[in-house]
Design a protein around this motif. Sequence first.
Motif, PDB file in Angstrom:
ATOM      1  N   MET A  43      48.998 -25.208  25.556  1.00 53.41           N
ATOM      2  CA  MET A  43      47.962 -25.457  24.545  1.00 53.41           C
ATOM      3  C   MET A  43      46.659 -25.910  25.214  1.00 53.41           C
ATOM      4  N   THR A  44      45.549 -25.313  24.785  1.00 52.53           N
ATOM      5  CA  THR A  44      44.256 -25.709  25.364  1.00 52.53           C
ATOM      6  C   THR A  44      43.723 -26.935  24.617  1.00 52.53           C
ATOM      7  N   CYS A  45      42.721 -27.577  25.220  1.00 45.84           N
ATOM      8  CA  CYS A  45      42.086 -28.727  24.569  1.00 45.84           C
ATOM      9  C   CYS A  45      41.542 -28.334  23.194  1.00 45.84           C
ATOM     10  N   GLU A  54      42.527 -26.013  21.182  1.00 42.34           N
ATOM     11  CA  GLU A  54      43.618 -25.847  20.215  1.00 42.34           C
ATOM     12  C   GLU A  54      44.158 -27.211  19.757  1.00 42.34           C
ATOM     13  N   ALA A  55      44.225 -28.118  20.700  1.00 39.00           N
ATOM     14  CA  ALA A  55      44.704 -29.466  20.350  1.00 39.00           C
ATOM     15  C   ALA A  55      43.725 -30.153  19.410  1.00 39.00           C
ATOM     16  N   GLN A  86      54.031 -29.654  20.047  1.00 35.89           N
ATOM     17  CA  GLN A  86      53.093 -29.044  21.000  1.00 35.89           C
ATOM     18  C   GLN A  86      51.844 -29.897  21.190  1.00 35.89           C
ATOM     19  N   VAL A  87      51.324 -30.389  20.072  1.00 39.08           N
ATOM     20  CA  VAL A  87      50.145 -31.238  20.173  1.00 39.08           C
ATOM     21  C   VAL A  87      50.506 -32.509  20.942  1.00 39.08           C
ATOM     22  N   LYS A 140      52.741 -32.944  23.154  1.00 42.13           N
ATOM     23  CA  LYS A 140      52.862 -32.616  24.578  1.00 42.13           C
ATOM     24  C   LYS A 140      51.495 -32.583  25.238  1.00 42.13           C
ATOM     25  N   HIS A 141      50.548 -31.931  24.572  1.00 39.86           N
ATOM     26  CA  HIS A 141      49.203 -31.851  25.134  1.00 39.86           C
ATOM     27  C   HIS A 141      48.595 -33.247  25.278  1.00 39.86           C
ATOM     28  N   CYS A 174      46.963 -34.812  28.593  1.00 42.21           N
ATOM     29  CA  CYS A 174      45.507 -34.700  28.699  1.00 42.21           C
ATOM     30  C   CYS A 174      44.849 -36.011  28.256  1.00 42.21           C
ATOM     31  N   CYS A 176      41.898 -35.631  25.507  1.00 40.78           N
ATOM     32  CA  CYS A 176      42.343 -35.429  24.127  1.00 40.78           C
ATOM     33  C   CYS A 176      43.083 -36.659  23.608  1.00 40.78           C
TER      34      CYS A 176
END
Lengths: 200, 73
Positions: free
Chosen positions: B1-3, B5-6, B25-26, B28-29, B33, B36
């Motif tokens: 997941m990209t920033c 998308e998060a 998923q969020v 995890k990001h 990160c 984020c």
Amino acid sequence: MEPNRNDQAKNKEFEELFLPLLDNLYNIALRMTRNPKDAEDLVQEAFLKAFRFFHRFERGTNARAWILTILTNTFRTRYRKKKAEPDMVDFQAIENFCLADELVKEISASDKSQARGAEAVTEMLKDYVSDDILKALESVPEQFRLAVLLSDVEGFSYQEISEILGISVGTVKSRIFRGRKILQKLLWEFAKERGILKGN
Amino acid sequence: MTCQEAVDQLYEYLDAQLDNANAEQVQKHLDLCKLCCDHFEFEKQMKGLVHNSCVNQKAPSFLKDKILNSLKP
Ligand SMILES: [Zn+2]
């Protein structure tokens, strides 16, 4: 005439379900109407309507959502036009506004040695008192303000909010998102005006 | 997941409106990160501030009496 037993039982049930929500409803009404007198009238009217339509309340469903729907509808039909709403906001300008980013920028500009991102921003957020938040909320246009209140204060899901406001879940989403951005932008402006931010 | 998308799903994540798979998923990001994660913490605090500033008023006691009176059969 003596009130009959059914009426008494009905009153008791109604009071047990809804009176504990009085402070809750009053707080929300205050944020909707933006003045105590109208908030009192609004809450009273919502209670009266709820009582009148109590037979339509499905036992076991969410009483708070039910009476808040009544409160919201009453507000929207009766009180919305009494106090001029703030002008619609320029969405282009706020769509990407992020108060956190602005605060981080401010921090690194004013004191390079202390630029530590999240912790520093957290510290700065503490400078906002309840009054700032309330004043900013008052200036958020009604449609966005209601969605934010129902989410942040009442903790309703987007689905519940969509039912309370009678709009689609997608619209709820966009109103909450925009409402929060508008709020952040206003808080940022207050901070600048009042010199909350040290170092400018 | 990209920033991006998060960030796009941050409010839904904050409001617990994502399904389990997306929320995971969020999450995890955010675990990986810092940027984020800070952003999320900030939004969470803002939500808390709005909540706390809107729950501290007591309804005036005469209002309760007025309501109770008007409900009397
Ligand atoms: Zn990221």
